[in-house]
Design an enzyme around this catalytic site. Structure first.
Site, mmCIF file in Angstrom:
data_model
loop_
_atom_site.group_PDB
_atom_site.id
_atom_site.type_symbol
_atom_site.label_atom_id
_atom_site.label_comp_id
_atom_site.label_asym_id
_atom_site.label_seq_id
_atom_site.Cartn_x
_atom_site.Cartn_y
_atom_site.Cartn_z
ATOM 1 N N CYS A 261 -16.999 -45.042 49.424
ATOM 2 C CA CYS A 261 -16.842 -44.552 50.805
ATOM 3 C C CYS A 261 -17.841 -43.453 51.155
ATOM 4 O O CYS A 261 -18.410 -43.437 52.249
ATOM 5 C CB CYS A 261 -15.410 -44.103 51.072
ATOM 6 S SG CYS A 261 -14.752 -42.909 49.890
ATOM 7 N N ASP A 385 -14.443 -44.891 59.902
ATOM 8 C CA ASP A 385 -13.857 -45.052 58.571
ATOM 9 C C ASP A 385 -14.683 -46.010 57.709
ATOM 10 O O ASP A 385 -14.780 -47.203 58.016
ATOM 11 C CB ASP A 385 -12.427 -45.582 58.719
ATOM 12 C CG ASP A 385 -11.603 -45.403 57.452
ATOM 13 O OD1 ASP A 385 -12.207 -45.364 56.361
ATOM 14 O OD2 ASP A 385 -10.369 -45.318 57.556
ATOM 15 N N HIS A 387 -13.934 -47.201 54.894
ATOM 16 C CA HIS A 387 -13.078 -48.008 54.019
ATOM 17 C C HIS A 387 -12.809 -49.410 54.563
ATOM 18 O O HIS A 387 -12.148 -50.210 53.904
ATOM 19 C CB HIS A 387 -11.748 -47.282 53.785
ATOM 20 C CG HIS A 387 -11.899 -45.910 53.200
ATOM 21 N ND1 HIS A 387 -11.989 -44.786 53.988
ATOM 22 C CD2 HIS A 387 -12.008 -45.485 51.915
ATOM 23 C CE1 HIS A 387 -12.132 -43.716 53.213
ATOM 24 N NE2 HIS A 387 -12.156 -44.110 51.958
#
Length: 428
Positions: A261, A385, A387
């Site tokens: 990440c 994000d 992820h």
């Protein structure tokens, strides 16, 4: 040779102003003769027809919404009518024997004019003919200025969207000459348009990307632009400035789910510096990021090719090593303290405008902006994000919150966080 090239450009300018000049509306049967009183086929279209009404003649067209000042793009093709009325005369052949040097090139004419919905087709055509004539003059200057012996460099028209009311500007550069050799021209342009000289506006990476042109690398750009801003009492929104690519898990055939990440957040930041014209190098891969940390002595050689995490401090080091970019680090001892950092984050986005990497525990995210109220202290964070593991589907990404506004409760209230705030280099 210079005189002959200038004579050729004058001939081309005359053609653009002649009755044989024709505009063909892409994906439609519409043909316009701009210099014959603006004659148009089909006859239902007249010179006084409004520009906005031309859309109904475009087959399979889609209005392209743009986050800047343009609402739709109409593409026209520049053509020349070679058929001439009147009796056909017999051809005459002549042969002249002399030494000559033959130069042949196709000039990539590319003009843009901005019109309002109330402008007529006649108004738009007059602007286009004027713009084409001016562009040929600019191409002539560039071609003659950068001639190397008998070698003619292709003039290359590029469009740049400038801030505030300056709008879309076209600049002609010589093809093949790198940005590093065009600093004098860029400095003149900054002065001409009264632009600050601490950030680039006229590098090739700054070229405006029209909304109907897909990016070839497959990455989404600026997914946050489709989001609605949060409504806070006396609140103000501070956002990332410019264009970035959304980098996340499982892209580039890299299986980094569960450990990559921070690498992806760093790649998003690198894409911002690349697409603003600060650097020319491509976005680094995971392996290149790891090698940079080994090169500066931060990691052992065994780190290259591993699946080990990195954090904000490593992101700061890699930005400095690979891009020459410095960063500030903001330390927060627990997540609950992030709510008090509204002023610092608002100031960062207002002045630097770069994406911010935040790492805490085993998670990393990218902050693209904040909505903050100075009077109440309320704050919301615009989060990208890394992820996410799915396809480049804008609707899924925004509907499911992979790019979205989050409240203070988004952060682990007891975990400590480090934020990496990249600083703009002072270049033009």
């Amino acid at each position: 040779m210079h005189k002959e090239i200038s004579r050729t450009f004058e001939t081309l300018r005359s053609k653009v102003k002649s009755k044989s000049c024709v505009f063909n509306l892409f994906e439609s049967p519409v043909i316009i003769w701009p210099n014959t009183g603006v004659y148009i086929t089909p006859e239902e279209i007249t010179p006084s027809t409004l520009c906005e009404d031309i859309h109904q003649w475009i087959h399979l067209y889609a209005v392209c919404l743009c986050h800047y000042t343009f609402q739709s793009v109409i593409n026209l093709q520049l053509m020349t009518e070679v058929t001439k009325p009147g009796p056909v005369s017999a051809p005459i052949l002549s042969r002249t024997v002399q030494k000559s040097h033959f130069l042949s090139t196709a000039l990539p004419m590319d003009c843009v004019v901005c019109t309002s919905c109330s402008d007529t087709i006649k108004d738009a055509c007059e602007k286009l003919v004027e713009a084409l004539t001016h562009q040929l003059s600019e191409m002539e200057k560039v071609a003659l200025q950068h001639m190397n012996g008998a070698t003619l460099l292709m003039p290359e028209p590029l469009h740049f969207l400038l801030p505030e009311q300056k709008g879309l500007v076209t600049v002609v550069y010589p093809t093949g000459v790198p940005d590093s050799q065009l600093e004098t021209q860029r400095k003149d342009l900054h002065q001409q348009f009264d632009l600050p000289e601490d950030r680039p506006y006229f590098r090739r990476a700054n070229v405006y990307h029209f909304p109907n042109e897909p990016y070839k690398d497959g990455y989404l750009r600026n997914p946050h632009l489709v989001l609605t801003h949060p409504n806070l009492d006396n609140g103000k929104v501070y956002l990332v400035q410019g264009i970035y690519s959304y980098h996340h898990y499982m892209q580039d055939r890299m299986e980094d789910n569960g450990w990559g990440c921070a690498y992806r957040s760093l790649q998003t930041i690198c894409s911002w510096f690349q697409q603003q014209g600060y650097v020319e190098r491509p976005v680094p891969t995971h392996k290149e990021i790891q090698q940079a940390l080994v090169d500066i002595g931060d990691k052992q050689t065994s780190f290259v090719g591993s699946r080990k995490w990195i954090g904000s401090i490593e992101v700061q080091a890699v930005l400095n090593q690979l891009l020459g970019v410095t960063s500030k680090i903001m330390f927060v001892s627990q997540g609950s303290e992030l709510a008090s950092k509204g002023r610092e984050l608002a100031n960062h986005f207002a002045t630097e405008g770069t994406p911010v990497m935040i790492g805490g525990g085993v998670l990393a995210h990218t902050i693209l902006g904040v909505a903050w109220s100075e009077t109440t202290g309320q704050i919301r964070y615009l989060i990208l994000d890394p992820h996410y593991t799915g396809a480049e589907d804008l609707q899924v990404i925004t509907d499911k919150g992979w790019c979205g506004w989050k409240g203070p409760e988004f952060w682990d209230q007891t975990a400590y966080y480090n934020l990496c705030l990249p600083q703009r280099p002072n270049v033009l």
